[in-house]
Design a protein around this motif. Structure first.
Motif, mmCIF file in Angstrom:
data_model
loop_
_atom_site.group_PDB
_atom_site.id
_atom_site.type_symbol
_atom_site.label_atom_id
_atom_site.label_comp_id
_atom_site.label_asym_id
_atom_site.label_seq_id
_atom_site.Cartn_x
_atom_site.Cartn_y
_atom_site.Cartn_z
ATOM 1 N N TRP A 85 40.776 -0.970 95.966
ATOM 2 C CA TRP A 85 41.690 -1.033 97.099
ATOM 3 C C TRP A 85 43.129 -0.704 96.704
ATOM 4 C CZ3 TRP A 85 37.930 -4.498 95.763
ATOM 5 C CH2 TRP A 85 36.802 -4.507 96.580
ATOM 6 N N GLY A 86 43.304 -0.188 95.499
ATOM 7 C CA GLY A 86 44.613 0.266 95.077
ATOM 8 C C GLY A 86 45.511 -0.797 94.487
ATOM 9 N N GLU A 87 44.986 -2.004 94.256
ATOM 10 C CA GLU A 87 45.802 -3.060 93.668
ATOM 11 C C GLU A 87 45.932 -2.841 92.164
ATOM 12 O OE1 GLU A 87 43.843 -6.567 96.397
ATOM 13 O OE2 GLU A 87 42.681 -5.240 95.107
ATOM 14 N N PRO A 88 47.128 -3.056 91.604
ATOM 15 C CA PRO A 88 47.304 -2.858 90.165
ATOM 16 C C PRO A 88 46.505 -3.877 89.363
ATOM 17 C CG PRO A 88 49.256 -3.878 91.123
ATOM 18 C CD PRO A 88 48.369 -3.481 92.270
ATOM 19 N N VAL A 89 45.994 -3.427 88.226
ATOM 20 C CA VAL A 89 45.215 -4.278 87.334
ATOM 21 C C VAL A 89 46.021 -4.478 86.047
ATOM 22 C CG1 VAL A 89 43.093 -4.463 85.967
ATOM 23 C CG2 VAL A 89 43.024 -3.488 88.270
ATOM 24 N N SER A 90 46.271 -5.730 85.689
ATOM 25 C CA SER A 90 47.018 -6.049 84.483
ATOM 26 C C SER A 90 46.163 -5.793 83.240
ATOM 27 C CB SER A 90 47.460 -7.513 84.516
ATOM 28 O OG SER A 90 48.058 -7.895 83.300
ATOM 29 N N ARG A 91 46.814 -5.453 82.142
ATOM 30 C CA ARG A 91 46.131 -5.368 80.847
ATOM 31 C C ARG A 91 46.332 -6.632 80.022
ATOM 32 N NH1 ARG A 91 44.528 -0.529 78.676
ATOM 33 N NH2 ARG A 91 45.056 -1.276 76.592
ATOM 34 N N ASP A 92 47.164 -7.549 80.522
ATOM 35 C CA ASP A 92 47.596 -8.724 79.752
ATOM 36 C C ASP A 92 46.938 -9.981 80.313
ATOM 37 O OD1 ASP A 92 48.884 -10.691 78.341
ATOM 38 O OD2 ASP A 92 50.911 -10.095 78.907
ATOM 39 N N SER A 93 45.945 -10.502 79.595
ATOM 40 C CA SER A 93 45.253 -11.692 80.089
ATOM 41 C C SER A 93 46.188 -12.891 80.148
ATOM 42 C CB SER A 93 44.035 -12.006 79.214
ATOM 43 O OG SER A 93 44.414 -12.232 77.874
ATOM 44 N N THR A 147 34.535 -12.152 81.999
ATOM 45 C CA THR A 147 33.299 -11.520 81.571
ATOM 46 C C THR A 147 32.926 -11.949 80.152
ATOM 47 O OG1 THR A 147 32.247 -9.391 81.096
ATOM 48 C CG2 THR A 147 34.611 -9.507 80.816
ATOM 49 N N GLY A 148 31.649 -11.863 79.858
ATOM 50 C CA GLY A 148 31.196 -12.148 78.512
ATOM 51 C C GLY A 148 31.706 -11.158 77.487
ATOM 52 N N MET A 149 32.221 -10.018 77.929
ATOM 53 C CA MET A 149 32.769 -9.044 76.991
ATOM 54 C C MET A 149 33.983 -9.598 76.248
ATOM 55 S SD MET A 149 33.617 -5.044 77.667
ATOM 56 C CE MET A 149 34.005 -3.933 76.309
ATOM 57 N N THR A 150 34.623 -10.631 76.808
ATOM 58 C CA THR A 150 35.739 -11.253 76.089
ATOM 59 C C THR A 150 35.278 -11.848 74.760
ATOM 60 O OG1 THR A 150 35.429 -13.321 77.326
ATOM 61 C CG2 THR A 150 37.035 -11.741 78.196
ATOM 62 N N LEU A 151 34.004 -12.175 74.663
ATOM 63 C CA LEU A 151 33.465 -12.663 73.392
ATOM 64 C C LEU A 151 33.347 -11.533 72.373
ATOM 65 C CD1 LEU A 151 30.963 -14.979 75.125
ATOM 66 C CD2 LEU A 151 32.308 -15.766 73.169
ATOM 67 N N GLY A 152 33.087 -10.336 72.859
ATOM 68 C CA GLY A 152 32.928 -9.203 71.964
ATOM 69 C C GLY A 152 34.228 -8.551 71.551
ATOM 70 N N ASN A 153 35.303 -8.743 72.331
ATOM 71 C CA ASN A 153 36.571 -8.120 71.949
ATOM 72 C C ASN A 153 37.555 -9.112 71.335
ATOM 73 O OD1 ASN A 153 37.819 -9.493 74.111
ATOM 74 N ND2 ASN A 153 37.758 -7.715 75.463
ATOM 75 N N GLY A 154 37.091 -10.353 71.115
ATOM 76 C CA GLY A 154 37.899 -11.321 70.398
ATOM 77 C C GLY A 154 38.929 -12.073 71.221
ATOM 78 N N THR A 155 38.897 -11.937 72.556
ATOM 79 C CA THR A 155 39.896 -12.608 73.394
ATOM 80 C C THR A 155 39.403 -13.927 73.984
ATOM 81 O OG1 THR A 155 39.203 -11.356 75.360
ATOM 82 C CG2 THR A 155 40.958 -10.397 74.007
ATOM 83 N N PHE A 156 38.133 -14.234 73.805
ATOM 84 C CA PHE A 156 37.556 -15.412 74.458
ATOM 85 C C PHE A 156 38.207 -16.709 74.005
ATOM 86 C CE2 PHE A 156 34.424 -18.893 74.503
ATOM 87 C CZ PHE A 156 34.129 -18.943 75.859
ATOM 88 N N ASP A 157 38.442 -16.851 72.709
ATOM 89 C CA ASP A 157 38.980 -18.119 72.204
ATOM 90 C C ASP A 157 40.334 -18.446 72.829
ATOM 91 O OD1 ASP A 157 36.778 -18.599 70.646
ATOM 92 O OD2 ASP A 157 37.770 -18.256 68.721
ATOM 93 N N ALA A 158 41.192 -17.433 72.996
ATOM 94 C CA ALA A 158 42.503 -17.674 73.604
ATOM 95 C C ALA A 158 42.362 -18.081 75.069
ATOM 96 C CB ALA A 158 43.377 -16.429 73.481
ATOM 97 N N ILE A 159 41.435 -17.445 75.782
ATOM 98 C CA ILE A 159 41.191 -17.813 77.179
ATOM 99 C C ILE A 159 40.664 -19.235 77.259
ATOM 100 C CG2 ILE A 159 39.765 -17.294 79.202
ATOM 101 C CD1 ILE A 159 39.789 -14.334 78.206
ATOM 102 N N LEU A 160 39.696 -19.549 76.398
ATOM 103 C CA LEU A 160 39.113 -20.894 76.369
ATOM 104 C C LEU A 160 40.183 -21.935 76.076
ATOM 105 C CD1 LEU A 160 36.303 -22.412 76.392
ATOM 106 C CD2 LEU A 160 36.389 -22.217 73.900
ATOM 107 N N ARG A 161 41.033 -21.653 75.102
ATOM 108 C CA ARG A 161 42.091 -22.603 74.719
ATOM 109 C C ARG A 161 43.056 -22.855 75.883
ATOM 110 N NH1 ARG A 161 43.071 -20.351 70.403
ATOM 111 N NH2 ARG A 161 44.731 -18.944 71.057
ATOM 112 N N THR A 162 43.454 -21.793 76.584
ATOM 113 C CA THR A 162 44.362 -21.947 77.715
ATOM 114 C C THR A 162 43.722 -22.777 78.821
ATOM 115 O OG1 THR A 162 45.481 -19.859 77.262
ATOM 116 C CG2 THR A 162 45.635 -20.700 79.499
ATOM 117 N N CYS A 163 42.458 -22.507 79.116
ATOM 118 C CA CYS A 163 41.773 -23.251 80.179
ATOM 119 C C CYS A 163 41.616 -24.719 79.803
ATOM 120 C CB CYS A 163 40.416 -22.612 80.481
ATOM 121 S SG CYS A 163 40.546 -20.997 81.287
#
Length: 264
Positions: A172-180, A193-209
């Motif tokens: 719908w044309g809304e901008p998508v951030s690259r910065d989690s 997505t589970g892909m956060t586990l494969g690109n190494g960003t999951f732990d930071a997301i988990l910690r913030t939550c």
């Protein structure tokens, strides 16, 4: 478990003499009707016994030729020394083999109907959004964007904050951030997505939550059994879709929904 590294260490200790029966990779592209976006996904998969583990990877991140050497290799070696997506796929296979989703009493099986990719994607993403218990107007960080899930979040009254490493805007044309970190800072709830586990960003997301007490819903084809290990310890709910994935069939297939104790 505090994070993925601890889980990998524990799995290496458990692996013993088990070998990875096979390792292989898939590249898949699809464009849903009415969409201007072609999704291109690559997956590496590992089989252990009666279960498969999977992890998506970015173009150039993994040489698919490693699958030839990984097939028949000791599982402990893959968990220790392989490139990250292959390590995560091996970990996913190990955890799924020890406790298959189909045998888990905590899992709620959801059968996706036969039909076109559009019908099946809409049913899958509605099942994911059904795990989200939010107030109207709540800001939902969506880390890993698929357009039907953007729509499903809206239909539940949420305001979507999309984040993705590859997409620049939604359908719908809304901008998508690259910065989690940017979308997490503004979120009342998180869908990742589970892909956060494969690109190494999951732990930071988990910690913030964990720190902010944010509900974290994971929708996982990648590393579904790995995400399950954090259920009730940062992960609020999980949609686990083990291989073979819904996009590879027009027939009914099953995904498994989990909720942590006390989650709606």
């Amino acid at each position: 478990m505090t994070g993925v590294a601890e889980l990998l260490d524990a799995a290496r200790d458990e692996a013993g003499e088990v070998v990875a029966t096979s390792a292989f990779w898939l590249h898949h592209g699809t464009r849903l009707a009415g969409s201007g976006t072609t999704y291109r996904n690559s997956y590496v998969l590992v089989r252990v016994g009666d279960s498969f583990g999977a992890c998506a990877f970015e173009t150039g991140e993994l040489d698919p030729a490693v699958c030839a050497e990984a097939s028949g290799a000791p599982l402990a070696e893959l968990l220790a020394d392989a490139p990250l997506p292959l390590r995560i796929a091996a970990l996913d296979a190990h955890l799924a083999h020890r406790r298959p989703h189909r045998d888990s009493p905590e899992a709620e099986p959801v059968t996706l109907p036969a039909g076109t990719p559009e019908v099946r994607a809409a049913a899958r993403d509605a099942a994911v959004a059904g795990l989200l218990d939010i107030e109207p107007g709540a800001a939902v960080a969506l880390i890993g964007v698929v357009n039907p899930l953007v729509a499903a979040i809206r239909e539940r009254g949420g305001t979507c904050l999309p984040c993705d490493l590859n997409l620049r805007e939604t359908r719908w044309g809304e901008p998508v951030s690259r910065d989690s970190a940017e979308v997490l800072a503004a979120a009342d709830a998180v869908v990742a997505t589970g892909m956060t586990l494969g690109n190494g960003t999951f732990d930071a997301i988990l910690r913030t939550c964990r720190e902010r007490g944010l509900p974290l819903i994971v929708y996982a084809q990648s590393a579904a059994a790995v995400a399950r290990a954090f259920l009730g310890s940062g992960v609020t709910a999980l949609s686990a879709e083990p291989f073979p994935f819904s996009q590879f069939s027009a027939d009914p297939t099953v995904l498994y929904r989990y909720r942590s104790e006390g989650a709606a």
